[in-house]
Scaffold this motif. Sequence first.
Motif, PDB file in Angstrom:
ATOM      1  N   SER A 158     -65.906  -1.664 -12.588  1.00  9.93           N
ATOM      2  CA  SER A 158     -66.554  -2.415 -13.668  1.00  9.93           C
ATOM      3  C   SER A 158     -67.972  -1.913 -13.905  1.00  9.93           C
ATOM      4  O   SER A 158     -68.427  -1.847 -15.057  1.00  9.93           O
ATOM      5  CB  SER A 158     -66.587  -3.907 -13.326  1.00  9.93           C
ATOM      6  OG  SER A 158     -65.303  -4.460 -13.421  1.00  9.93           O
ATOM      7  N   GLU A 174     -67.745   1.189 -15.940  1.00  7.04           N
ATOM      8  CA  GLU A 174     -67.498   0.831 -17.344  1.00  7.04           C
ATOM      9  C   GLU A 174     -68.786   0.423 -18.041  1.00  7.04           C
ATOM     10  O   GLU A 174     -69.083   0.869 -19.152  1.00  7.04           O
ATOM     11  CB  GLU A 174     -66.534  -0.350 -17.415  1.00  7.04           C
ATOM     12  CG  GLU A 174     -65.074  -0.003 -17.308  1.00  7.04           C
ATOM     13  CD  GLU A 174     -64.248  -1.275 -17.215  1.00  7.04           C
ATOM     14  OE1 GLU A 174     -63.145  -1.210 -16.687  1.00  7.04           O
ATOM     15  OE2 GLU A 174     -64.730  -2.330 -17.669  1.00  7.04           O
ATOM     16  N   THR A 178     -59.480  -4.262 -16.326  1.00  5.73           N
ATOM     17  CA  THR A 178     -59.926  -4.942 -15.110  1.00  5.73           C
ATOM     18  C   THR A 178     -58.952  -6.037 -14.703  1.00  5.73           C
ATOM     19  O   THR A 178     -58.692  -6.230 -13.507  1.00  5.73           O
ATOM     20  CB  THR A 178     -61.324  -5.522 -15.344  1.00  5.73           C
ATOM     21  OG1 THR A 178     -62.181  -4.487 -15.791  1.00  5.73           O
ATOM     22  CG2 THR A 178     -61.874  -6.097 -14.067  1.00  5.73           C
ATOM     23  N   LEU A 189     -65.058 -11.788 -17.398  1.00  3.30           N
ATOM     24  CA  LEU A 189     -64.890 -10.943 -16.215  1.00  3.30           C
ATOM     25  C   LEU A 189     -65.159 -11.716 -14.913  1.00  3.30           C
ATOM     26  O   LEU A 189     -64.327 -11.652 -13.998  1.00  3.30           O
ATOM     27  CB  LEU A 189     -65.809  -9.728 -16.345  1.00  3.30           C
ATOM     28  CG  LEU A 189     -65.268  -8.392 -15.889  1.00  3.30           C
ATOM     29  CD1 LEU A 189     -63.929  -8.118 -16.536  1.00  3.30           C
ATOM     30  CD2 LEU A 189     -66.244  -7.302 -16.275  1.00  3.30           C
TER      31      LEU A 189
END
Lengths: 122, 101
Positions: free
Chosen positions: A34, A37, A95, B66
């Motif tokens: 992540s 990214e 993800t 997220l």
Amino acid sequence: MIVANYLTSAAVFCLGLYTLLTRRNMIKMVMGLSLMEGSTYLLFVSLAYRARSTAPVLLGPPHGQSPNQLAHGDAADPVLQNFCLTAIVIGVAVTAVFLAVVVRIAQHYRTLDSDDVREMRG
Amino acid sequence: MSEFWVLDYLVLALILGSAVLVVRVTNLPGATMALSAVGTFLAVLFVVLGAPDDAHSEVVVGAIALPVLYLAAIAKVRAHVLDEGELREEGEDEGEGNAGR
């Protein structure tokens, strides 16, 4: 200088790669991905920025500017910003897939440690 | 140096600090919160750089969606697989307990 943005992007990418390579906890490895990214988002938007540019919104020219100035570099590059938008949306889906795979591996092997997943060794 | 660059460098430093925290914090929910901070500061930087649409989606995705995904995965593993209470990385200051945290 905008070069600072590029350098920060490279530093964050290297931090993510370091996390991916050195940590054994699989959720932490996905966190490293992540971070990598996020560094690409930063790189795209920094590349799209031009000196003293405004957001590429075409409702009307910004205060004190004409549409001609917009065409000659006073608005940020919308193409790269849309690359970034696409990368953000795809990134969250990727993800989610990574985390689902990690949870399935954890359920199967009863561990989060990638060193204990012996059958994955080459 | 105009105020644009002051804001730019400030937010860049915050992003870098939060990214270091993601790597350094061994407590997995804590590292997730640091990742959420990276997303939030990235969104602020996008506003500074003139990309409000990217900032919008980055706030929704990087700062909210997220971390929720990560916390759901951590909770799933903690509840159904490991049963160890506090979940942290293996091999790092085990036995020292919660000193300093």
